[in-house]
Design a protein around this motif. Structure first.
Motif, PDB file in Angstrom:
ATOM      1  N   ALA A 199     -31.822   2.219 -29.962  1.00 56.70           N
ATOM      2  CA  ALA A 199     -30.890   3.799 -29.181  1.00 56.70           C
ATOM      3  C   ALA A 199     -31.794   4.557 -30.147  1.00 56.70           C
ATOM      4  O   ALA A 199     -32.186   5.368 -28.856  1.00 56.70           O
ATOM      5  CB  ALA A 199     -29.189   3.117 -29.368  1.00 56.70           C
ATOM      6  N   ASN A 200     -31.805   4.595 -30.729  1.00 53.49           N
ATOM      7  CA  ASN A 200     -32.224   5.782 -31.942  1.00 53.49           C
ATOM      8  C   ASN A 200     -34.205   6.145 -31.314  1.00 53.49           C
ATOM      9  O   ASN A 200     -34.441   7.167 -31.234  1.00 53.49           O
ATOM     10  CB  ASN A 200     -32.941   4.805 -33.481  1.00 53.49           C
ATOM     11  N   GLN A 201     -35.040   4.883 -31.464  1.00 52.63           N
ATOM     12  CA  GLN A 201     -35.974   4.676 -30.227  1.00 52.63           C
ATOM     13  C   GLN A 201     -35.861   5.823 -29.375  1.00 52.63           C
ATOM     14  O   GLN A 201     -36.365   7.053 -28.653  1.00 52.63           O
ATOM     15  CB  GLN A 201     -37.063   4.092 -29.985  1.00 52.63           C
ATOM     16  N   GLY A 202     -35.358   5.071 -28.144  1.00 50.20           N
ATOM     17  CA  GLY A 202     -34.838   6.341 -26.904  1.00 50.20           C
ATOM     18  C   GLY A 202     -34.185   7.638 -27.023  1.00 50.20           C
ATOM     19  O   GLY A 202     -34.455   8.446 -26.629  1.00 50.20           O
ATOM     20  N   LEU A 203     -33.255   7.942 -28.552  1.00 44.86           N
ATOM     21  CA  LEU A 203     -32.764   8.936 -28.490  1.00 44.86           C
ATOM     22  C   LEU A 203     -34.030  10.527 -28.459  1.00 44.86           C
ATOM     23  O   LEU A 203     -34.306  11.297 -28.223  1.00 44.86           O
ATOM     24  CB  LEU A 203     -32.180   9.023 -29.916  1.00 44.86           C
ATOM     25  N   TYR A 204     -34.586   9.812 -29.422  1.00 48.71           N
ATOM     26  CA  TYR A 204     -36.165   9.926 -29.728  1.00 48.71           C
ATOM     27  C   TYR A 204     -37.272  10.708 -27.604  1.00 48.71           C
ATOM     28  O   TYR A 204     -38.209  11.476 -28.070  1.00 48.71           O
ATOM     29  CB  TYR A 204     -37.260   9.526 -31.179  1.00 48.71           C
ATOM     30  N   ASN A 205     -37.368   9.773 -27.190  1.00 53.54           N
ATOM     31  CA  ASN A 205     -37.763   9.921 -25.914  1.00 53.54           C
ATOM     32  C   ASN A 205     -36.727  10.662 -24.880  1.00 53.54           C
ATOM     33  O   ASN A 205     -37.737  11.215 -24.192  1.00 53.54           O
ATOM     34  CB  ASN A 205     -37.799   8.267 -24.773  1.00 53.54           C
ATOM     35  N   GLY A 206     -35.442  10.921 -25.163  1.00 54.39           N
ATOM     36  CA  GLY A 206     -34.864  11.877 -24.660  1.00 54.39           C
ATOM     37  C   GLY A 206     -35.362  13.671 -25.054  1.00 54.39           C
ATOM     38  O   GLY A 206     -35.606  14.405 -24.625  1.00 54.39           O
ATOM     39  N   PHE A 207     -35.563  13.063 -26.967  1.00 52.43           N
ATOM     40  CA  PHE A 207     -36.051  14.377 -27.849  1.00 52.43           C
ATOM     41  C   PHE A 207     -37.775  15.315 -26.846  1.00 52.43           C
ATOM     42  O   PHE A 207     -37.196  16.531 -26.505  1.00 52.43           O
ATOM     43  CB  PHE A 207     -35.936  15.095 -28.741  1.00 52.43           C
ATOM     44  N   LEU A 208     -38.213  13.888 -26.076  1.00 53.64           N
ATOM     45  CA  LEU A 208     -39.541  14.337 -25.960  1.00 53.64           C
ATOM     46  C   LEU A 208     -39.559  15.036 -24.367  1.00 53.64           C
ATOM     47  O   LEU A 208     -39.858  15.835 -24.218  1.00 53.64           O
ATOM     48  CB  LEU A 208     -40.727  13.402 -26.316  1.00 53.64           C
ATOM     49  N   ALA A 209     -38.359  14.708 -23.379  1.00 50.85           N
ATOM     50  CA  ALA A 209     -38.412  15.034 -21.977  1.00 50.85           C
ATOM     51  C   ALA A 209     -37.426  16.294 -22.476  1.00 50.85           C
ATOM     52  O   ALA A 209     -38.182  17.244 -21.484  1.00 50.85           O
ATOM     53  CB  ALA A 209     -37.408  13.784 -21.590  1.00 50.85           C
ATOM     54  N   ALA A 210     -36.695  15.896 -23.067  1.00 54.19           N
ATOM     55  CA  ALA A 210     -35.777  17.937 -23.386  1.00 54.19           C
ATOM     56  C   ALA A 210     -36.729  18.963 -23.501  1.00 54.19           C
ATOM     57  O   ALA A 210     -37.079  19.613 -23.126  1.00 54.19           O
ATOM     58  CB  ALA A 210     -34.714  17.814 -24.282  1.00 54.19           C
TER      59      ALA A 210
END
Length: 120
Positions: free
Chosen positions: A51-62
């Motif tokens: 989930a933490n890793q997914g959050l970082y991927n979300g930041f990259l997308a943002a």
């Protein structure tokens, strides 16, 4: 050429939204288990890390989306370059430490987007 580069940046952003969904919400579900080749037990034990890793991927997308919607062309270029480089570094690191497949799924599309962005 600029619209092709931006389309590829948008694709990289969409991939990272997909990674966010897989890692934050589907990690322990059948699609997440199959995608990441995890057993249910291993997935359950690593769900918080995923989930933490997914959050970082979300930041990259943002960040990539921010670059796409930024009205000042020079600043938009800088934002997209920065976040594409972040994706490439993450993809190379993931390929070196987890699976070579990450290089092709994450780093190569970002690298192509970066090349097209520079050419545009």
């Amino acid at each position: 050429m600029n619209w092709v580069a931006n389309a590829l940046v948008a694709l990289v952003a969409a991939l990272h939204v997909y990674f966010l969904i897989l890692e934050m919400f589907l990690w322990t579900r059948p699609l997440g288990l199959k995608t990441f080749r995890n057993s249910p037990q291993k997935a359950q034990e690593s769900a918080v890390l995923a989930a933490n890793q997914g959050l970082y991927n979300g930041f990259l997308a943002a960040g990539l989306i921010w670059g796409l919607v930024q009205a000042v062309p020079g600043f938009a270029f800088q934002i997209k370059v920065f976040f594409l480089l972040c994706v490439i570094v993450a993809g190379v690191y993931g390929a070196a430490t987890v699976s070579r497949r990450i290089l092709y799924v994450q780093a190569v599309p970002a690298g192509l987007a970066l090349i097209l962005l520079w050419m545009a």
